[in-house]
Motif scaffolding. Structure first.
Motif, PDB file in Angstrom:
ATOM      1  N   VAL A  60     -45.050  68.794   8.577  1.00  0.00           N
ATOM      2  CA  VAL A  60     -45.368  69.859   7.623  1.00  0.00           C
ATOM      3  C   VAL A  60     -46.358  69.291   6.607  1.00  0.00           C
ATOM      4  O   VAL A  60     -46.219  68.147   6.176  1.00  0.00           O
ATOM      5  CB  VAL A  60     -44.108  70.360   6.880  1.00  0.00           C
ATOM      6  CG1 VAL A  60     -44.461  71.477   5.893  1.00  0.00           C
ATOM      7  CG2 VAL A  60     -43.049  70.833   7.864  1.00  0.00           C
ATOM      8  N   ARG A  61     -47.359  70.078   6.243  1.00  0.00           N
ATOM      9  CA  ARG A  61     -48.296  69.650   5.208  1.00  0.00           C
ATOM     10  C   ARG A  61     -48.597  70.828   4.285  1.00  0.00           C
ATOM     11  O   ARG A  61     -48.351  71.989   4.640  1.00  0.00           O
ATOM     12  CB  ARG A  61     -49.588  69.105   5.816  1.00  0.00           C
ATOM     13  CG  ARG A  61     -50.458  70.152   6.502  1.00  0.00           C
ATOM     14  CD  ARG A  61     -51.667  69.504   7.175  1.00  0.00           C
ATOM     15  NE  ARG A  61     -52.545  70.511   7.802  1.00  0.00           N
ATOM     16  CZ  ARG A  61     -53.554  70.215   8.611  1.00  0.00           C
ATOM     17  NH1 ARG A  61     -53.832  68.940   8.911  1.00  0.00           N
ATOM     18  NH2 ARG A  61     -54.299  71.187   9.140  1.00  0.00           N
ATOM     19  N   PHE A  62     -49.132  70.498   3.121  1.00  0.00           N
ATOM     20  CA  PHE A  62     -49.411  71.506   2.109  1.00  0.00           C
ATOM     21  C   PHE A  62     -50.885  71.413   1.741  1.00  0.00           C
ATOM     22  O   PHE A  62     -51.282  70.609   0.884  1.00  0.00           O
ATOM     23  CB  PHE A  62     -48.500  71.306   0.893  1.00  0.00           C
ATOM     24  CG  PHE A  62     -47.057  71.161   1.285  1.00  0.00           C
ATOM     25  CD1 PHE A  62     -46.381  72.238   1.841  1.00  0.00           C
ATOM     26  CD2 PHE A  62     -46.400  69.952   1.169  1.00  0.00           C
ATOM     27  CE1 PHE A  62     -45.059  72.112   2.256  1.00  0.00           C
ATOM     28  CE2 PHE A  62     -45.089  69.813   1.573  1.00  0.00           C
ATOM     29  CZ  PHE A  62     -44.409  70.891   2.123  1.00  0.00           C
ATOM     30  N   ALA A  63     -51.684  72.224   2.430  1.00  0.00           N
ATOM     31  CA  ALA A  63     -53.129  72.215   2.211  1.00  0.00           C
ATOM     32  C   ALA A  63     -53.422  72.606   0.765  1.00  0.00           C
ATOM     33  O   ALA A  63     -52.862  73.580   0.256  1.00  0.00           O
ATOM     34  CB  ALA A  63     -53.815  73.175   3.174  1.00  0.00           C
ATOM     35  N   GLY A  64     -54.281  71.832   0.125  1.00  0.00           N
ATOM     36  CA  GLY A  64     -54.583  72.061  -1.285  1.00  0.00           C
ATOM     37  C   GLY A  64     -53.951  71.026  -2.197  1.00  0.00           C
ATOM     38  O   GLY A  64     -54.256  70.976  -3.394  1.00  0.00           O
ATOM     39  N   THR A  65     -53.045  70.208  -1.620  1.00  0.00           N
ATOM     40  CA  THR A  65     -52.458  69.106  -2.385  1.00  0.00           C
ATOM     41  C   THR A  65     -52.830  67.787  -1.713  1.00  0.00           C
ATOM     42  O   THR A  65     -52.912  67.722  -0.484  1.00  0.00           O
ATOM     43  CB  THR A  65     -50.924  69.211  -2.441  1.00  0.00           C
ATOM     44  OG1 THR A  65     -50.383  69.067  -1.122  1.00  0.00           O
ATOM     45  CG2 THR A  65     -50.495  70.533  -3.028  1.00  0.00           C
ATOM     46  N   PRO A  66     -53.077  66.750  -2.535  1.00  0.00           N
ATOM     47  CA  PRO A  66     -53.154  66.790  -3.996  1.00  0.00           C
ATOM     48  C   PRO A  66     -54.368  67.593  -4.462  1.00  0.00           C
ATOM     49  O   PRO A  66     -55.257  67.893  -3.668  1.00  0.00           O
ATOM     50  CB  PRO A  66     -53.256  65.325  -4.388  1.00  0.00           C
ATOM     51  CG  PRO A  66     -53.866  64.669  -3.196  1.00  0.00           C
ATOM     52  CD  PRO A  66     -53.358  65.406  -1.992  1.00  0.00           C
ATOM     53  N   GLY A  67     -54.375  67.921  -5.729  1.00  0.00           N
ATOM     54  CA  GLY A  67     -55.481  68.672  -6.302  1.00  0.00           C
ATOM     55  C   GLY A  67     -55.053  69.975  -6.941  1.00  0.00           C
ATOM     56  O   GLY A  67     -55.784  70.546  -7.747  1.00  0.00           O
ATOM     57  N   ALA A  68     -53.859  70.469  -6.585  1.00  0.00           N
ATOM     58  CA  ALA A  68     -53.353  71.707  -7.178  1.00  0.00           C
ATOM     59  C   ALA A  68     -52.577  71.376  -8.446  1.00  0.00           C
ATOM     60  O   ALA A  68     -51.638  70.578  -8.418  1.00  0.00           O
ATOM     61  CB  ALA A  68     -52.456  72.449  -6.196  1.00  0.00           C
ATOM     62  N   SER A  75     -48.332  77.105  -8.926  1.00  0.00           N
ATOM     63  CA  SER A  75     -49.708  76.726  -9.236  1.00  0.00           C
ATOM     64  C   SER A  75     -50.598  77.960  -9.151  1.00  0.00           C
ATOM     65  O   SER A  75     -50.321  78.879  -8.373  1.00  0.00           O
ATOM     66  CB  SER A  75     -50.213  75.662  -8.249  1.00  0.00           C
ATOM     67  OG  SER A  75     -51.554  75.312  -8.500  1.00  0.00           O
ATOM     68  N   ASP A  76     -51.643  77.976  -9.966  1.00  0.00           N
ATOM     69  CA  ASP A  76     -52.670  79.011  -9.820  1.00  0.00           C
ATOM     70  C   ASP A  76     -53.731  78.599  -8.804  1.00  0.00           C
ATOM     71  O   ASP A  76     -54.594  79.418  -8.458  1.00  0.00           O
ATOM     72  CB  ASP A  76     -53.327  79.293 -11.174  1.00  0.00           C
ATOM     73  CG  ASP A  76     -52.416  80.096 -12.087  1.00  0.00           C
ATOM     74  OD1 ASP A  76     -51.780  81.045 -11.595  1.00  0.00           O
ATOM     75  OD2 ASP A  76     -52.326  79.766 -13.282  1.00  0.00           O
ATOM     76  N   ASP A  77     -53.679  77.364  -8.358  1.00  0.00           N
ATOM     77  CA  ASP A  77     -54.576  76.896  -7.305  1.00  0.00           C
ATOM     78  C   ASP A  77     -53.942  77.189  -5.947  1.00  0.00           C
ATOM     79  O   ASP A  77     -52.718  77.123  -5.801  1.00  0.00           O
ATOM     80  CB  ASP A  77     -54.815  75.383  -7.437  1.00  0.00           C
ATOM     81  CG  ASP A  77     -55.445  75.011  -8.763  1.00  0.00           C
ATOM     82  OD1 ASP A  77     -56.376  75.721  -9.189  1.00  0.00           O
ATOM     83  OD2 ASP A  77     -55.008  74.020  -9.385  1.00  0.00           O
ATOM     84  N   PRO A  78     -54.754  77.505  -4.947  1.00  0.00           N
ATOM     85  CA  PRO A  78     -54.175  77.821  -3.635  1.00  0.00           C
ATOM     86  C   PRO A  78     -53.552  76.598  -2.961  1.00  0.00           C
ATOM     87  O   PRO A  78     -54.177  75.548  -2.874  1.00  0.00           O
ATOM     88  CB  PRO A  78     -55.375  78.352  -2.837  1.00  0.00           C
ATOM     89  CG  PRO A  78     -56.581  77.785  -3.526  1.00  0.00           C
ATOM     90  CD  PRO A  78     -56.222  77.667  -4.970  1.00  0.00           C
ATOM     91  N   VAL A  79     -52.316  76.748  -2.542  1.00  0.00           N
ATOM     92  CA  VAL A  79     -51.605  75.751  -1.735  1.00  0.00           C
ATOM     93  C   VAL A  79     -51.074  76.499  -0.525  1.00  0.00           C
ATOM     94  O   VAL A  79     -50.479  77.560  -0.673  1.00  0.00           O
ATOM     95  CB  VAL A  79     -50.449  75.093  -2.513  1.00  0.00           C
ATOM     96  CG1 VAL A  79     -49.682  74.128  -1.611  1.00  0.00           C
ATOM     97  CG2 VAL A  79     -50.957  74.382  -3.759  1.00  0.00           C
ATOM     98  N   ARG A  80     -51.299  75.958   0.661  1.00  0.00           N
ATOM     99  CA  ARG A  80     -50.866  76.669   1.871  1.00  0.00           C
ATOM    100  C   ARG A  80     -50.037  75.738   2.756  1.00  0.00           C
ATOM    101  O   ARG A  80     -50.515  74.689   3.208  1.00  0.00           O
ATOM    102  CB  ARG A  80     -52.081  77.195   2.646  1.00  0.00           C
ATOM    103  CG  ARG A  80     -52.889  78.230   1.865  1.00  0.00           C
ATOM    104  CD  ARG A  80     -52.093  79.493   1.610  1.00  0.00           C
ATOM    105  NE  ARG A  80     -52.825  80.502   0.843  1.00  0.00           N
ATOM    106  CZ  ARG A  80     -52.672  80.709  -0.458  1.00  0.00           C
ATOM    107  NH1 ARG A  80     -51.820  79.951  -1.148  1.00  0.00           N
ATOM    108  NH2 ARG A  80     -53.348  81.658  -1.076  1.00  0.00           N
ATOM    109  N   THR A  81     -48.802  76.133   2.995  1.00  0.00           N
ATOM    110  CA  THR A  81     -47.934  75.379   3.887  1.00  0.00           C
ATOM    111  C   THR A  81     -48.391  75.577   5.323  1.00  0.00           C
ATOM    112  O   THR A  81     -48.627  76.705   5.763  1.00  0.00           O
ATOM    113  CB  THR A  81     -46.482  75.842   3.729  1.00  0.00           C
ATOM    114  OG1 THR A  81     -46.063  75.608   2.381  1.00  0.00           O
ATOM    115  CG2 THR A  81     -45.550  75.102   4.679  1.00  0.00           C
ATOM    116  N   GLN A  82     -48.506  74.463   6.041  1.00  0.00           N
ATOM    117  CA  GLN A  82     -48.889  74.494   7.445  1.00  0.00           C
ATOM    118  C   GLN A  82     -47.921  73.628   8.238  1.00  0.00           C
ATOM    119  O   GLN A  82     -47.440  72.602   7.743  1.00  0.00           O
ATOM    120  CB  GLN A  82     -50.322  73.985   7.626  1.00  0.00           C
ATOM    121  CG  GLN A  82     -51.359  74.833   6.895  1.00  0.00           C
ATOM    122  CD  GLN A  82     -52.748  74.235   6.962  1.00  0.00           C
ATOM    123  OE1 GLN A  82     -52.923  73.016   7.052  1.00  0.00           O
ATOM    124  NE2 GLN A  82     -53.756  75.096   6.908  1.00  0.00           N
TER     125      GLN A  82
END
Length: 315
Positions: free
Chosen positions: A167-175, A134-141
Motif C-alpha cells: 500500500v502506498r500514499f501518493a502525494g506523501t511525503p509533501g502533503a 490535508s488540503d493537499d491531494p493524497v491518494r491511497t493506492q
C-alpha cells in the motif's frame, strides 16, 4: 479532566465513534481529522467518501441499514447516467450527489477542502470541527498482481478481490497537515487523541503519512487511545481481515497494537476479545474492555463515554 479531544477517523466505523464523541462532548470540544486517501474524481465531481461518512453520521443523516451514504436515498440520476452509457461502478445517490456538486463547485471557485468541509459541517448542523487530514491531494493506492491501482477501483470496482501486496500514499511525503488538524494537535487544552475504529492500513495510515503527524504524536503530552476495529477477532466489514491474512498475520488485537506501536498508550477492545487483554498489557498498553459494536446512536455515545473515561476526560 476537561479539555479538547482530537479524533483521527476513517469511514464507517470511525464515523460512528466520531458521532458518539460529538454527542457526549459539548460543542467545540472535539476536532475530527479525516482520512482523504480514498478521495477521487468521478463523473467530474470530487468524491470524499470518508469525510462524507463522518459528516452524515455526525449529523444523523447516515443510512444505518446500508452502512454508507444518506438515509432515504433515491437513485434516479444514477439510473439515467447508466442509460446514457456513463460509468456506473461507483453508485452516487441523488441526495448524496448534492454534497459532491456543492463540494466540487466550491473547490473550483478556489476554496480549500478544509473550508468546504467546514461549510458542509455547519450546513448540516454539526457543532464540532471536522477537517480533512490535508488540503493537499493524497491518494491511497494498492499493489495487486495486476500492478498499482487506485484504492476506489480496487475497493468498489473490484470488490477487494485481488490480493494486496503493498500500500502506498501518493502525494506523501509533501502533503502538509490541514491547518485545523495542526492547530488541534498544538492546542494547550488538548486532553486526548483518539484513533477511531478504522482500518489501520487503509484509513489511519494515510493520516499518519501526512507530513508531521507521526512526529507530533511522538511528542504528545496527552494520552493517545486506539479503539480496535475487531470484534470477536474479526472486522465486521471491509477488507481488514483479508489484509491481515495476506500479510501472514493472525489478525488479532495484538496485531493492531503492534501496528500502532509507540503511537498509542491505551487500547479499547471488545469484551469478546478479552483473551487478548493480558498479552496487550504485558506489551505495555493500558487496556479497556467494552462493547464496541455500534448499532445505534445510543451505542455510539456509550462507547464514546467509555473511551473518554479510559483516558480521564470528562464528558
Amino acid at each position: 479532566m476537561s479539555g479538547h479531544v482530537l479524533a483521527l477517523s476513517g469511514g464507517v466505523g470511525g464515523a460512528k465513534l466520531a458521532a458518539g464523541l460529538g454527542a457526549v462532548l459539548a460543542p467545540g470540544r472535539l476536532t475530527v481529522a479525516v482520512n482523504t486517501g480514498d478521495d477521487f474524481e468521478h463523473l467530474g465531481l470530487t468524491i470524499c467518501p470518508d469525510i462524507d461518512s463522518v459528516l452524515y453520521t455526525m449529523s444523523g443523516r447516515n443510512d444505518r441499514q446500508r452502512g454508507w451514504g444518506l438515509a432515504d436515498e433515491t437513485w434516479r440520476t444514477m439510473e439515467q447516467l447508466r442509460s446514457l452509457g456513463e460509468e456506473d461502478w461507483f453508485n452516487l445517490g441523488d441526495r448524496d450527489m448534492a454534497t459532491h456538486i456543492a463540494r466540487s463547485w466550491r473547490l473550483r471557485q478556489g476554496a480549500s477542502l478544509s473550508d468546504v468541509t467546514a461549510h458542509l459541517a455547519r450546513a448540516m448542523g454539526i457543532g464540532h470541527a471536522v477537517f480533512p487530514m490535508s488540503d493537499d491531494p493524497v491518494r491511497t493506492q494498492v499493489c495487486t498482481p495486476g500492478g498499482w491501482t487506485d484504492f476506489q477501483r480496487w475497493f468498489v470496482g473490484e470488490q477487494c478481490g485481488p490480493a494486496v501486496t503493498a500500500v502506498r500514499f501518493a502525494g506523501t511525503p509533501g502533503a502538509a497537515m490541514a491547518q485545523g488538524f495542526a492547530e488541534a494537535l498544538a492546542r494547550p487544552d488538548l486532553a486526548a487523541i483518539v484513533i477511531c475504529p478504522s482500518n489501520p492500513y487503509l484509513s489511519v495510515d494515510p493520516v499518519l503519512a501526512v507530513d508531521g503527524v507521526r512526529a507530533a504524536l511522538g511528542l504528545r503530552q496527552v494520552p493517545c487511545i486506539a479503539v480496535s476495529p475487531l470484534i470477536g477477532g474479526r472486522a465486521l466489514k471491509g477488507p481488514l481481515s483479508k489484509l491481515f491474512s495476506e500479510r501472514g498475520l493472525a489478525g488479532t488485537n495484538l496485531d493492531i497494537a503492534a501496528h500502532y506501536g509507540a503511537l498509542i498508550d491505551h487500547i479499547v477492545i471488545d469484551r469478546t476479545d478479552a483473551k487478548d487483554a493480558d498479552a496487550l498489557r504485558t506489551g505495555g498498553l493500558a487496556v479497556t474492555l467494552s462493547e464496541t459494536l455500534m448499532k445505534s446512536a445510543e451505542d455510539q455515545a456509550r462507547l464514546a463515554r467509555a473511551v473518554l473515561a479510559a483516558v480521564g476526560v470528562e464528558c
